[in-house]
Design an enzyme around this catalytic site. Structure first.
Site, PDB file in Angstrom:
ATOM      1  CG  HIS A   1       4.321   9.005   5.986  1.00 62.27           C
ATOM      2  ND1 HIS A   1       4.540   8.938   4.640  1.00 62.27           N
ATOM      3  CD2 HIS A   1       3.275   8.189   6.219  1.00 62.27           C
ATOM      4  CE1 HIS A   1       3.662   8.118   4.072  1.00 62.27           C
ATOM      5  NE2 HIS A   1       2.872   7.657   5.033  1.00 62.27           N
TER       6      HIS A   1
ATOM      7  CD  GLU B   1      -1.571   2.465   1.622  1.00 57.30           C
ATOM      8  OE1 GLU B   1      -2.283   3.442   1.336  1.00 57.30           O
ATOM      9  OE2 GLU B   1      -0.490   2.586   2.262  1.00 57.30           O
TER      10      GLU B   1
END
Length: 341
Positions: free
Chosen positions: A318, A218
């Protein structure tokens, strides 16, 4: 809450950078077997774990997913001094990696530890130690072995293309916060596992035939490109964004109306919003401008389905991420109600 606390360390400390799925797949199959899905599970060629659940009705097939792959690094090349140049796997924020511990996994399954560092790592030595860019051209891995040259590194079995796994530093605080790398999307993996366990504990069967995917790839854009083309509705579970003018927070499930690929299905998204209202689940509706999901991958692969996105609100995505366990629980509750109502 007890079950989520139990599985978080297992899932988060199992390294699974995109493309390196064997260990996380084996763990998921084991956990699914423990909660009663041993005979329903398979692993695809691409490394996605799939659970097929017979529903009360076969009028339509619905699906949900979370991605078990994470951000990571690979060895790009080996320097003369034995440090490793890196290339990114997915989109980790490079500045947050300076000083992080890591593992190097060789193709023959040897594991070495190391530290990701700036190429100007010492204030006592380098004039630009503070100012040098922290990007992938200026970060290296210092290996925790006695090495003096490139040949010493090669003799360890380390070579170009070996995975570098970043330490997630997973912590659950007394106040209920989950602090870790890769809550995107292992927080959602935990939410789906919890939902599946609740179904078994309550002897509940989904309303319709259901496919559950824990996908790989993904983070590089094609995780759900190989899901079944017989899906009628697809509610993927991925992190909700927090910051700027967004409504998302660390205590609620986010329901996305739109991301960078465009709007999600109007009817299905509205149904999820109304479910959250009716069941008194803490939720927000949001727009994610710099974001794509497994729904987009499925659409690009030609799957003709209604698509929607829900997930726990995650701060500092992230990078060094954080959410509250309440958001994972809220996500799990909404998914449970969607599958059974």
């Amino acid at each position: 809450m007890k079950y989520i606390n139990k599985i978080i360390p297992k899932i988060f400390f199992t390294d699974s950078p995109t493309g390196y799925s064997k260990n996380i797949d084996e763990l998921l199959v084991k956990l699914l077997g423990e909660i009663g899905y041993k005979d329903n599970v398979s692993i695809t060629n691409k490394g996605s774990v799939v659970i097929k659940i017979k529903g009360k009705s076969s009028e339509k097939t619905i699906a949900t997913s979370a991605h078990a792959d994470t951000l990571g690094l690979m060895v790009r090349s080996i320097n003369a001094d034995g440090t490793l140049n890196v290339t990114n796997v997915g989109g980790p924020q490079a500045p947050t990696l300076d000083g992080e511990y890591c593992k190097i996994i060789t193709r023959d399954n040897k594991i070495y530890t190391g530290t990701i560092l700036s190429t100007s790592p010492s204030s006592h030595v380098y004039k630009d130690a503070q100012s040098k860019p922290r990007d992938f051209d200026n970060l290296v891995v210092r290996i925790d072995e006695v090495i003096h040259s490139k040949n010493d590194v090669i003799a360890l079995g380390i070579n170009n293309g070996d995975y570098i796994c970043i330490d997630p530093k997973t912590t659950i605080t007394n106040s209920g916060f989950l602090k870790s790398r890769f809550i995107d999307d292992k927080g959602s993996v935990c939410a789906i596992l919890n939902t599946l366990k609740e179904l078994k504990d309550n002897n509940e069967i989904p309303k319709y035939d259901t496919l559950v995917y824990f996908v790989n790839y993904e983070e590089v854009g094609h995780g759900a490109a190989t899901v079944s083309n017989k899906i009628d509705e697809f509610v993927t579970v991925d992190m909700g964004c927090i910051g700027k003018d967004l409504a998302g927070n660390e205590y609620a499930v986010s329901i996305a109306a739109k991301d960078s690929g465009g709007p999600y299905d109007y009817e299905l998204t509205t149904r999820l919003i109304n479910l959250a209202k009716d069941e008194n689940i803490n939720f927000v509706v949001d727009i994610f401008p710099f974001y794509g999901s497994d729904i987009g991958a499925a659409y690009r692969a030609g799957v003709d389905c209604k698509g929607a996105l829900i997930g726990p609100g995650v701060h500092a995505s992230h990078g060094m991420e954080r959410t509250h366990l309440d958001a994972i629980i809220a996500t799990s509750k909404l998914l449970y109600k969607y599958l059974t109502k």
